[in-house]
Design a protein around this motif. Structure first.
Motif, mmCIF file in Angstrom:
data_model
loop_
_atom_site.group_PDB
_atom_site.id
_atom_site.type_symbol
_atom_site.label_atom_id
_atom_site.label_comp_id
_atom_site.label_asym_id
_atom_site.label_seq_id
_atom_site.Cartn_x
_atom_site.Cartn_y
_atom_site.Cartn_z
ATOM 1 N N MET A 24 0.670 -1.073 0.002
ATOM 2 C CA MET A 24 -0.253 -0.071 -0.072
ATOM 3 C C MET A 24 0.857 1.237 0.011
ATOM 4 N N ALA A 25 1.846 1.272 0.807
ATOM 5 C CA ALA A 25 2.745 2.207 0.722
ATOM 6 C C ALA A 25 3.460 2.454 -0.570
ATOM 7 N N LEU A 26 3.882 1.661 -1.284
ATOM 8 C CA LEU A 26 4.448 1.824 -2.778
ATOM 9 C C LEU A 26 3.294 2.334 -3.656
ATOM 10 N N LEU A 27 2.155 1.750 -3.435
ATOM 11 C CA LEU A 27 1.249 2.117 -4.197
ATOM 12 C C LEU A 27 0.642 3.823 -4.340
ATOM 13 N N LEU A 28 0.771 4.204 -2.760
ATOM 14 C CA LEU A 28 0.643 5.611 -2.429
ATOM 15 C C LEU A 28 1.938 6.393 -3.076
ATOM 16 N N ALA A 29 3.078 5.899 -2.917
ATOM 17 C CA ALA A 29 4.218 6.376 -3.606
ATOM 18 C C ALA A 29 4.071 6.644 -4.970
ATOM 19 N N GLY A 30 3.439 5.902 -5.648
ATOM 20 C CA GLY A 30 3.427 5.986 -7.216
ATOM 21 C C GLY A 30 2.561 6.826 -7.476
ATOM 22 N N LEU A 31 1.299 6.831 -6.918
ATOM 23 C CA LEU A 31 0.316 7.764 -7.113
ATOM 24 C C LEU A 31 0.657 9.216 -7.078
ATOM 25 N N SER A 32 1.414 9.389 -5.816
ATOM 26 C CA SER A 32 1.968 10.534 -5.307
ATOM 27 C C SER A 32 3.093 11.216 -6.488
ATOM 28 N N ALA A 33 3.799 10.195 -6.984
ATOM 29 C CA ALA A 33 4.816 10.587 -8.113
ATOM 30 C C ALA A 33 3.829 10.966 -9.362
ATOM 31 N N VAL A 34 3.044 10.356 -9.868
ATOM 32 C CA VAL A 34 2.246 10.543 -10.838
ATOM 33 C C VAL A 34 1.654 11.989 -10.819
ATOM 34 N N TRP A 35 0.970 12.085 -9.502
ATOM 35 C CA TRP A 35 0.091 13.450 -8.954
ATOM 36 C C TRP A 35 1.158 14.649 -9.378
ATOM 37 N N MET A 36 2.503 14.329 -8.936
ATOM 38 C CA MET A 36 3.336 15.562 -8.834
ATOM 39 C C MET A 36 4.058 15.883 -10.234
ATOM 40 N N LEU A 37 4.183 14.719 -11.021
ATOM 41 C CA LEU A 37 5.044 15.066 -12.408
ATOM 42 C C LEU A 37 4.255 15.002 -13.554
ATOM 43 N N GLN A 38 2.959 14.680 -13.610
ATOM 44 C CA GLN A 38 2.350 14.252 -14.528
ATOM 45 C C GLN A 38 1.967 15.697 -15.181
ATOM 46 N N GLY A 39 2.253 15.615 -16.775
ATOM 47 C CA GLY A 39 2.044 16.824 -17.453
ATOM 48 C C GLY A 39 3.325 18.064 -17.282
ATOM 49 N N ILE A 40 4.239 17.756 -16.400
ATOM 50 C CA ILE A 40 5.283 18.829 -16.312
ATOM 51 C C ILE A 40 6.075 18.884 -17.625
ATOM 52 N N GLY A 41 5.912 20.103 -17.971
ATOM 53 C CA GLY A 41 6.674 20.406 -19.191
ATOM 54 C C GLY A 41 7.527 21.910 -18.828
ATOM 55 N N GLY A 42 7.356 22.750 -19.982
ATOM 56 C CA GLY A 42 8.386 24.041 -19.756
ATOM 57 C C GLY A 42 7.373 25.114 -18.678
ATOM 58 N N GLY A 43 7.763 26.011 -18.642
ATOM 59 C CA GLY A 43 7.258 27.055 -17.770
ATOM 60 C C GLY A 43 7.986 27.028 -16.428
ATOM 61 N N ASN A 44 7.160 27.682 -15.408
ATOM 62 C CA ASN A 44 7.725 27.803 -13.941
ATOM 63 C C ASN A 44 7.394 26.470 -13.343
ATOM 64 N N ARG A 45 8.221 25.432 -13.379
ATOM 65 C CA ARG A 45 8.051 24.182 -12.839
ATOM 66 C C ARG A 45 7.815 24.231 -11.336
ATOM 67 N N GLY A 46 8.756 25.222 -10.682
ATOM 68 C CA GLY A 46 8.905 25.183 -9.406
ATOM 69 C C GLY A 46 7.555 25.632 -8.879
ATOM 70 N N PHE A 47 6.945 26.415 -9.411
ATOM 71 C CA PHE A 47 5.358 27.201 -9.061
ATOM 72 C C PHE A 47 4.558 25.927 -9.160
ATOM 73 N N ILE A 48 4.628 25.333 -10.385
ATOM 74 C CA ILE A 48 3.601 24.219 -10.320
ATOM 75 C C ILE A 48 3.714 23.064 -9.574
ATOM 76 N N LEU A 49 5.116 22.795 -9.008
ATOM 77 C CA LEU A 49 5.075 21.651 -8.200
ATOM 78 C C LEU A 49 4.976 22.106 -6.677
ATOM 79 N N GLY A 50 5.288 23.280 -6.438
ATOM 80 C CA GLY A 50 4.959 23.791 -5.085
ATOM 81 C C GLY A 50 3.350 23.836 -4.968
ATOM 82 N N LEU A 51 2.411 24.184 -5.845
ATOM 83 C CA LEU A 51 0.935 23.996 -5.706
ATOM 84 C C LEU A 51 0.716 22.714 -5.578
ATOM 85 N N ARG A 52 1.081 21.770 -6.371
ATOM 86 C CA ARG A 52 0.700 20.498 -6.543
ATOM 87 C C ARG A 52 1.233 19.592 -5.091
ATOM 88 N N GLY A 53 2.308 20.118 -4.538
ATOM 89 C CA GLY A 53 3.016 19.567 -3.511
ATOM 90 C C GLY A 53 1.750 19.945 -2.264
#
Length: 318
Positions: free
Chosen positions: A12-41
């Motif tokens: 279950m912990a591994l599944l949650l870690a995987g979902l969290s990684a997808v939540w944080m990194l999906q669709g991250i492209g150009g632009g202000n990555r730090g701002f987007i990652l901050g909001l998502r985090g």
């Protein structure tokens, strides 16, 4: 904790870690990555905090009540919080409430909720723990009473102040007050740690009042202490996203079904992980894949209501 429970919690912990990684990194492209990652985090941290609080609070409450149907929300904890917020708006006004410092206000609300919930529901559970139908009926009546009082107070407010009340009356996983998150995370972590340290005593408490007393457990003090932890956790989750009546019921059912054990050392983390997986995965699905075509809180309440009826019809209350 047996090996099977440990492996299940690890998966279950591994599944949650995987979902969290997808939540944080999906669709991250150009632009202000730090701002987007901050909001998502921030949103991810809020979802995990709320999930942990609801999951652990439900397991604790069901242990005290000695049945699998009751949850803090069904017994009126959420309605009590909404009544408290409505009373603050009536006394201070919408502008006065918004002007209060978020941190001290949050801590004060938790303290008041803990005292009121321990007095009201502690008395109910200590006197009627063996009469499950009466507990359910009394809890529903208290919830209706608190909601009716909130509705009555809301009718004397002007529309702007009533909108403030409405904002805390319904759950929204898209509306998270980031200023409260550090307080909420710290309080949740402290309450969960306290519950974890009490896991062996909770196993004894789950046996029932008479067996627990015969084994030397201070039953009344333990019940009141656990209810205090429940009140704190419910206050944290409700303050962040609003009331979620049946989510805890689903999470507790998953934890019991997956662990197949009555040991709280396994049930507590299983409930927290199950809740986090459902919230993070569900919010990812509705927000990223369905484009907000549906609301997670509505789906959760619908599914939880069906599960509640299933438990009642099957008589699976213990």
């Amino acid at each position: 904790m047996d090996r099977r429970s440990g492996l299940m919690l690890g998966a279950m912990a591994l599944l949650l870690a995987g979902l969290s990684a997808v939540w944080m990194l999906q669709g991250i492209g150009g632009g202000n990555r730090g701002f987007i990652l901050g909001l998502r985090g921030t949103k991810l941290a809020a979802l995990v905090t709320v999930a942990t609080a609801i999951g652990v609070a439900t397991i604790l409450f069901q242990t005290v009540a000695s049945n699998r149907v009751l949850t803090p929300s069904i017994m009126g904890f959420d309605a009590l919080y909404v009544l408290l917020q409505t009373g603050l708006v009536v006394v201070l006004g919408g502008a006065g409430l918004a002007g209060l410092p978020p941190g001290p206000k949050f801590l004060s609300e938790i303290a008041v909720m803990t005292v009121l919930a321990s007095l009201l529901f502690g008395t109910l559970l200590l006197r009627g723990a063996r009469d499950v139908p009466r507990m359910i009926l009394t809890g529903v009546i208290l919830g209706v009473l608190f909601r009716s009082l909130s509705g009555f107070l809301g009718r004397i407010l002007d529309p702007n102040e009533f909108a403030v009340v409405q904002s805390v009356s319904f759950a929204s996983f898209n509306r998270v007050d980031a200023t409260l998150l550090p307080w909420a995370a710290a309080i949740t972590a402290a309450a969960v740690l306290a519950a974890w340290r009490l896991s062996a005593r909770l196993d004894v408490l789950a046996l029932g009042r008479d067996p627990a007393v015969s084994l030397g457990l201070a039953h009344r003090g333990m019940v009141l202490g656990v209810l205090g932890l429940v009140a704190v956790l419910v206050s944290v989750s409700t303050a962040l996203v609003g009331p979620v009546p049946f989510f805890g019921l689903i999470v507790a059912g998953l934890a019991h079904g997956l662990m197949r054990s009555a040991r709280h050392a396994a049930l507590l983390p299983a409930a927290a992980l199950s809740a986090a997986i459902l919230l993070v995965g569900g919010q990812w699905l509705f927000e990223r894949q369905l484009g907000q075509a549906a609301t997670l809180s509505v789906v959760v309440e619908f599914a939880g209501g069906l599960f509640f009826l299933y438990l009642l019809l099957k008589g699976r209350i213990r």
